[in-house]
Write an enzyme that holds these catalytic residues in place. Structure first.
Site, PDB file in Angstrom:
ATOM      1  N   PRO A  90       1.009  -1.293  -0.209  1.00 51.45           N
ATOM      2  CA  PRO A  90      -0.062  -0.122   0.127  1.00 51.45           C
ATOM      3  C   PRO A  90       0.844   0.927  -0.493  1.00 51.45           C
ATOM      4  O   PRO A  90       1.788   1.215   0.980  1.00 51.45           O
ATOM      5  CB  PRO A  90      -0.846   0.279   1.627  1.00 51.45           C
ATOM      6  CG  PRO A  90      -0.523  -0.977   2.003  1.00 51.45           C
ATOM      7  CD  PRO A  90       0.692  -2.192   0.890  1.00 51.45           C
ATOM      8  N   ASN A  91       0.603   1.835  -0.733  1.00 53.62           N
ATOM      9  CA  ASN A  91       0.943   4.136  -1.336  1.00 53.62           C
ATOM     10  C   ASN A  91       2.168   3.485  -1.473  1.00 53.62           C
ATOM     11  O   ASN A  91       2.945   4.555  -2.070  1.00 53.62           O
ATOM     12  CB  ASN A  91       0.894   4.358   0.243  1.00 53.62           C
ATOM     13  CG  ASN A  91      -0.547   4.111   1.167  1.00 53.62           C
ATOM     14  OD1 ASN A  91      -1.036   4.613   0.708  1.00 53.62           O
ATOM     15  ND2 ASN A  91       0.018   4.546   1.937  1.00 53.62           N
ATOM     16  N   ARG A  97       4.498  11.102  -2.136  1.00 60.39           N
ATOM     17  CA  ARG A  97       4.217  10.543  -1.146  1.00 60.39           C
ATOM     18  C   ARG A  97       5.687  11.312  -0.370  1.00 60.39           C
ATOM     19  O   ARG A  97       6.885  10.356  -0.181  1.00 60.39           O
ATOM     20  CB  ARG A  97       3.292   9.592  -0.419  1.00 60.39           C
ATOM     21  CG  ARG A  97       3.564   9.075   1.232  1.00 60.39           C
ATOM     22  CD  ARG A  97       2.762   7.390   0.908  1.00 60.39           C
ATOM     23  NE  ARG A  97       2.755   7.205   2.366  1.00 60.39           N
ATOM     24  CZ  ARG A  97       3.469   5.759   3.324  1.00 60.39           C
ATOM     25  NH1 ARG A  97       3.948   5.576   2.150  1.00 60.39           N
ATOM     26  NH2 ARG A  97       3.425   5.769   4.368  1.00 60.39           N
ATOM     27  N   TYR A 156      10.595   8.910   1.019  1.00 61.52           N
ATOM     28  CA  TYR A 156      10.950   7.755   0.177  1.00 61.52           C
ATOM     29  C   TYR A 156      11.679   7.934  -1.052  1.00 61.52           C
ATOM     30  O   TYR A 156      11.589   7.333  -1.374  1.00 61.52           O
ATOM     31  CB  TYR A 156       9.203   7.323  -0.285  1.00 61.52           C
ATOM     32  CG  TYR A 156       9.044   7.249   1.464  1.00 61.52           C
ATOM     33  CD1 TYR A 156       9.009   5.442   1.908  1.00 61.52           C
ATOM     34  CD2 TYR A 156       7.392   7.589   2.330  1.00 61.52           C
ATOM     35  CE1 TYR A 156       7.949   5.270   3.166  1.00 61.52           C
ATOM     36  CE2 TYR A 156       6.762   6.985   3.796  1.00 61.52           C
ATOM     37  CZ  TYR A 156       7.396   5.812   4.304  1.00 61.52           C
ATOM     38  OH  TYR A 156       6.924   5.719   5.247  1.00 61.52           O
ATOM     39  N   ASN A 171       8.121  -5.330  -0.789  1.00 63.16           N
ATOM     40  CA  ASN A 171       7.594  -4.206   0.699  1.00 63.16           C
ATOM     41  C   ASN A 171       6.459  -4.535   1.000  1.00 63.16           C
ATOM     42  O   ASN A 171       5.634  -3.585   0.234  1.00 63.16           O
ATOM     43  CB  ASN A 171       8.454  -3.125  -0.239  1.00 63.16           C
ATOM     44  CG  ASN A 171       8.636  -1.836   0.354  1.00 63.16           C
ATOM     45  OD1 ASN A 171       7.558  -2.224   1.565  1.00 63.16           O
ATOM     46  ND2 ASN A 171       8.917  -0.824   0.393  1.00 63.16           N
ATOM     47  N   ALA A 210       2.622  -0.147   5.012  1.00 62.84           N
ATOM     48  CA  ALA A 210       1.988  -0.610   6.559  1.00 62.84           C
ATOM     49  C   ALA A 210       1.460  -2.444   6.869  1.00 62.84           C
ATOM     50  O   ALA A 210       1.896  -2.335   8.240  1.00 62.84           O
ATOM     51  CB  ALA A 210       1.053   0.017   6.737  1.00 62.84           C
ATOM     52  N   GLU A 225      12.491  -9.259   2.750  1.00 61.12           N
ATOM     53  CA  GLU A 225      11.742  -8.334   2.663  1.00 61.12           C
ATOM     54  C   GLU A 225      12.087  -6.551   3.002  1.00 61.12           C
ATOM     55  O   GLU A 225      13.183  -6.645   3.474  1.00 61.12           O
ATOM     56  CB  GLU A 225      10.893  -8.187   4.375  1.00 61.12           C
ATOM     57  CG  GLU A 225      10.048  -7.252   4.657  1.00 61.12           C
ATOM     58  CD  GLU A 225       9.936  -6.844   6.455  1.00 61.12           C
ATOM     59  OE1 GLU A 225       8.906  -6.168   6.865  1.00 61.12           O
ATOM     60  OE2 GLU A 225      10.000  -8.211   7.353  1.00 61.12           O
ATOM     61  N   HIS A 245      12.471  -2.185   3.160  1.00 65.88           N
ATOM     62  CA  HIS A 245      11.375  -1.340   3.268  1.00 65.88           C
ATOM     63  C   HIS A 245      12.883  -0.254   2.842  1.00 65.88           C
ATOM     64  O   HIS A 245      13.936   0.061   3.046  1.00 65.88           O
ATOM     65  CB  HIS A 245      11.351  -1.609   4.480  1.00 65.88           C
ATOM     66  CG  HIS A 245      10.444  -2.317   4.625  1.00 65.88           C
ATOM     67  ND1 HIS A 245       9.427  -1.605   4.822  1.00 65.88           N
ATOM     68  CD2 HIS A 245      10.272  -3.225   5.415  1.00 65.88           C
ATOM     69  CE1 HIS A 245       8.017  -2.701   5.389  1.00 65.88           C
ATOM     70  NE2 HIS A 245       9.512  -3.908   5.477  1.00 65.88           N
ATOM     71  N   ARG A 262      12.366   4.909  13.125  1.00 68.87           N
ATOM     72  CA  ARG A 262      10.526   5.981  12.730  1.00 68.87           C
ATOM     73  C   ARG A 262      10.153   5.577  14.690  1.00 68.87           C
ATOM     74  O   ARG A 262      10.155   5.226  14.584  1.00 68.87           O
ATOM     75  CB  ARG A 262      10.144   5.223  11.196  1.00 68.87           C
ATOM     76  CG  ARG A 262      10.925   5.663  10.503  1.00 68.87           C
ATOM     77  CD  ARG A 262      10.392   6.305   8.978  1.00 68.87           C
ATOM     78  NE  ARG A 262       9.093   6.508   9.119  1.00 68.87           N
ATOM     79  CZ  ARG A 262       8.223   6.333   8.211  1.00 68.87           C
ATOM     80  NH1 ARG A 262       8.448   5.949   7.283  1.00 68.87           N
ATOM     81  NH2 ARG A 262       7.574   7.268   8.126  1.00 68.87           N
TER      82      ARG A 262
END
Length: 143
Positions: A9-10, A17, A22, A74, A77, A98, A100, A107
């Site tokens: 998502p996103n 964004r 990012y 990735n 969330a 995985e 990111h 964070r």
């Protein structure tokens, strides 16, 4: 080697964004750059992005049916709470890394939790788009 890249998502909003976190490149630019870096004559690369948990799970199942050798995900969330994606990764038994773009360990507290990393070969965070290449190297070295 058949590698499936899944973006959650996103990530379709990359470049728009929070570019300070990012980056300024779009998902299409990231895909083109990563694909160019990997020898596609020897490797069959597949890309998928969805904002829907169910569609990501369906694509993980697709990876099993289509004999993917490795997955780079990735999960966005979903990494923090999707037991369903975790279970799908665990069920298909395909080596998965995985990734990111940001350093989730530095964070917000809730972003430091990954329910997915324990069923993955490795977790790579905070390297931006280079994280995708590091993940691909891990899979290619394993094969």
């Amino acid at each position: 080697m058949n590698i499936l890249f899944i973006n959650g998502p996103n990530l379709n909003l990359l470049g728009k964004r929070e570019p300070e976190i990012y980056g300024n490149e779009s998902l299409d630019q990231l895909i083109a750059w990563v694909t160019k870096q990997i020898n596609t004559k020897e490797n069959d690369i597949h890309w998928f992005q969805s904002n829907s948990e169910g569609k990501i799970i369906d694509k993980l199942h697709w990876a099993l049916d289509n004999k993917m050798d490795g997955i780079i995900i990735n999960p966005g969330a979903y990494t923090h709470y999707s037991i369903a994606i975790r279970d799908a990764i665990s069920s298909i038994k395909i080596p998965t890394v995985e990734v990111h773009l940001s350093d989730i360990e530095n964070r917000e507290d809730f972003r430091r939790i990954s329910v997915i990393k324990d069923v993955c070969l490795s977790q790579i965070t905070g390297l931006g788009k280079d994280g995708y290449l590091r993940a691909a190297s891990l899979l290619l070295d394993k094969n």
